[in-house]
Scaffold this active site. Structure first.
Site, PDB file in Angstrom:
ATOM      1  CB  SER A   7       7.521  12.724  -5.361  1.00 28.63           C
ATOM      2  OG  SER A   7       6.896  13.978  -5.309  1.00 28.63           O
TER       3      SER A   7
ATOM      4  CE  LYS B 251       1.148  14.953  -7.512  1.00 24.17           C
ATOM      5  NZ  LYS B 251       1.602  15.323  -6.195  1.00 24.17           N
TER       6      LYS B 251
END
Length: 150
Positions: free
Chosen positions: A63, A100
């Site tokens: 991701s 993230k």
């Protein structure tokens, strides 16, 4: 072709041992992390200027691919750094560690996957979030790691 042998340590070298966390850091949705270390990797001090606050994490998942961070990379995370808009961070989200992108838009902090197919979410929308550290760099293995990590 001549083989040149180099000593493991040069006299006066300024290497530091950086611990490798014993669980993969999720590059996707958070997964449980274990509170143990798997070993250490020696790095030049200029790569890890604050050794007591620096850790290495194995990356699992895809991701963060737009950030150039891929499955099985090794991320060097510095807990002493403050995140800024667009920093790549390690976040503890409800007790689960994840990597993230940290974004600040209109005064609201958000964590994002660096994958356009996955959603943003406001930090305030998640029950318990702590920015654990900022990613300084990653190491990508282009050959088999021969048991060094993971």
């Amino acid at each position: 072709m001549a083989v040149v042998q180099v000593e493991d340590r040069l006299p006066g070298s300024r290497e530091v041992r950086i611990p490798i966390m014993g669980h993969c850091l999720c590059a996707g949705f958070p997964s449980p992390a274990d509170d143990f270390l798997e070993g250490a990797l020696e790095l030049p001090r200029w790569l890890a200027p604050n050794p007591p606050a620096t850790f290495l994490w194995n990356i699992a998942g895809h991701s963060m691919r737009a950030a150039g961070i891929f499955d099985r990379d090794l991320a060097c995370v510095d807990r002493s750094l403050q995140p800024h808009h667009r920093s790549v961070v390690v976040a503890d989200i409800d007790g689960q560690m994840s990597i993230k992108r940290y974004l600040v838009e209109d005064g609201v902090a958000r964590l994002a996957f660096d994958n356009p197919d996955l959603p943003l979410f406001a930090v305030d929308d998640v029950a318990n979030v702590e920015i654990w550290g900022v990613v300084r760099f990653t190491i990508r293995w282009h050959v088999a790691r021969a048991g060094l990590v993971r």
